[in-house]
Write an enzyme that holds these catalytic residues in place. Structure first.
Site, PDB file in Angstrom:
ATOM      1  CG  ASN A 118      15.629  15.208  23.688  1.00 33.70           C
ATOM      2  OD1 ASN A 118      15.604  15.874  24.727  1.00 33.70           O
ATOM      3  ND2 ASN A 118      14.582  15.111  22.874  1.00 33.70           N
ATOM      4  CE  LYS A 130      12.572  12.440  24.130  1.00 40.93           C
ATOM      5  NZ  LYS A 130      11.594  11.602  23.473  1.00 40.93           N
ATOM      6  CG  HIS A 186      11.446  16.620  20.255  1.00 43.96           C
ATOM      7  ND1 HIS A 186      10.337  15.929  20.694  1.00 43.96           N
ATOM      8  CD2 HIS A 186      12.451  15.719  20.171  1.00 43.96           C
ATOM      9  CE1 HIS A 186      10.675  14.657  20.878  1.00 43.96           C
ATOM     10  NE2 HIS A 186      11.956  14.509  20.566  1.00 43.96           N
ATOM     11  CD  GLU A 231       8.797  14.009  23.357  1.00 45.30           C
ATOM     12  OE1 GLU A 231       9.572  14.679  24.042  1.00 45.30           O
ATOM     13  OE2 GLU A 231       9.008  12.810  23.061  1.00 45.30           O
ATOM     14  CD  GLU A 264      13.954  13.019  16.967  1.00 50.83           C
ATOM     15  OE1 GLU A 264      14.767  12.332  17.578  1.00 50.83           O
ATOM     16  OE2 GLU A 264      13.191  13.818  17.520  1.00 50.83           O
ATOM     17  N   GLY A 286      10.266   6.869  21.181  1.00 52.20           N
ATOM     18  CA  GLY A 286       9.922   6.276  22.469  1.00 52.20           C
ATOM     19  C   GLY A 286       9.009   5.059  22.371  1.00 52.20           C
ATOM     20  CB  SER A 293      13.075   3.392  18.921  1.00 52.71           C
ATOM     21  OG  SER A 293      11.846   3.782  19.504  1.00 52.71           O
TER      22      SER A 293
HETATM   23  P1  PGA Z   1      13.793   7.933  21.689  1.00 54.74           P
HETATM   24  O1  PGA Z   1      13.578   9.519  21.553  1.00 54.74           O
HETATM   25  O2  PGA Z   1      15.225   7.638  21.329  1.00 54.74           O
HETATM   26  O3  PGA Z   1      13.478   7.626  23.122  1.00 54.74           O
HETATM   27  O4  PGA Z   1      12.824   7.291  20.735  1.00 54.74           O
HETATM   28  C1  PGA Z   1      14.149  10.241  20.479  1.00 54.74           C
HETATM   29  C2  PGA Z   1      13.814  11.691  20.583  1.00 54.74           C
HETATM   30  O5  PGA Z   1      12.725  12.041  21.065  1.00 54.74           O
HETATM   31  O6  PGA Z   1      14.615  12.562  20.191  1.00 54.74           O
END
Ligand code: PGA
Length: 252
Positions: free
Chosen positions: A7, A9, A95, A97, A168, A174, A211
């Site tokens: 992803n 982003k 997601h 976010e 997730e 992140g 992560s």
């Molecule tokens: P990350 O993000 O691997 O940077 O923690 C995962 C995601 O948002 O799908």
């Protein structure tokens, strides 16, 4: 079959996305990964430029969101037919976010995923609890609340097999904090039970995200109910992403 999905982003420009896609398409085409699918989701303005690079390679292209209507006055949104025209075969939906920064509701997310599903674009349906919800012992409840509106909608759809769920935990995205083996196993178990109850189907892949890095992925992919990973940060580095694919392939 394992899935390693990147992803991207809003992290990369168009030129940078093209460059990263070239590197991924190249390692995916050179090496043989019969047990691992390689998926990438660039941001919407980069899809058109990335699409020809991954065409006719083992890399699958996807989007980071899609609207439930096929067309109309929805400023800032992308439709499923538009994404298919660009060569997308999957779309990330719900997601954290989108849920937490942009306030997308459970009902709207279910409609987005349902539209993708019925139009033949594989939804990657994301669920996950916040740190507070976990501390309050509400993880299973939150997952059920997020997933159920979608499961209700797809019960009416004749072919519902083609989707993926991504667990997730919000506190692991992140942040460098990774859920431990017991937490992942338990949450994936909750998801698979919900799928089993609603659809009489347990062959839906459930990915872990939050992560994921080459140094923690071997342990995660060894958990029996984990089918792969949805990766943010580490998917922006072609070498790290290749290592994740190789780890998945070894475990398959
Ligand atoms: P990350 O993000 O691997 O940077 O923690 C995962 C995601 O948002 O799908």
């Amino acid at each position: 079959m394992a899935i390693v999905a990147g992803n991207w982003k809003m992290a990369l420009g168009v030129g940078e996305s093209v460059e990263l896609a070239r590197k991924i398409a190249s390692f995916a085409s050179d090496a043989n990964y019969p047990h691992t699918e390689i998926w990438i989701a660039p941001s919407p303005p980069c899809l058109g430029a990335v699409s020809p690079i991954v065409q006719n390679t083992p890399v699958k292209l996807g989007a980071q969101n899609a609207h439930w209507e096929l067309k109309g006055a929805f400023t800032g949104e992308s439709s499923v037919p538009q994404l298919k025209e660009l060569g997308c075969s999957f779309v990330i939906v719900g997601h954290s976010e989108r849920r937490h920064i942009f306030g997308e509701t459970k009902g709207d997310i279910a409609k987005r995923a349902h539209r993708a599903l019925i139009e033949g674009l594989t939804p990657v349906f994301c669920v996950g609890e916040t740190e507070k919800e976990r501390e309050d012992g509400k993880t299973a409840l939150i997952i059920a609340e997020q997933l159920s509106p979608f499961l209700e909608l797809i019960k009416e759809t004749s072919s519902y097999a083609n989707f993926v769920v991504a667990y997730e935990p919000v506190w692991a995205i992140g942040t460098g904090k990774v859920a431990n083996v017991e937490q992942i196993e338990e949450a994936h178990g909750v998801i698979l039970d919900l799928l089993g109850e609603a659809l009489d189907k347990t062959s839906i892949p459930v990915l872990y995200g939050g992560s994921v890095k080459p140094d923690n992925f071997s342990e995660i992919i060894s958990i029996p109910n984990v089918s792969g990973a949805l990766v943010g940060g580490a998917s922006l580095d072609s070498e790290k992403f290749r290592k994740l694919v190789e780890i998945a392939e070894e475990r398959a």
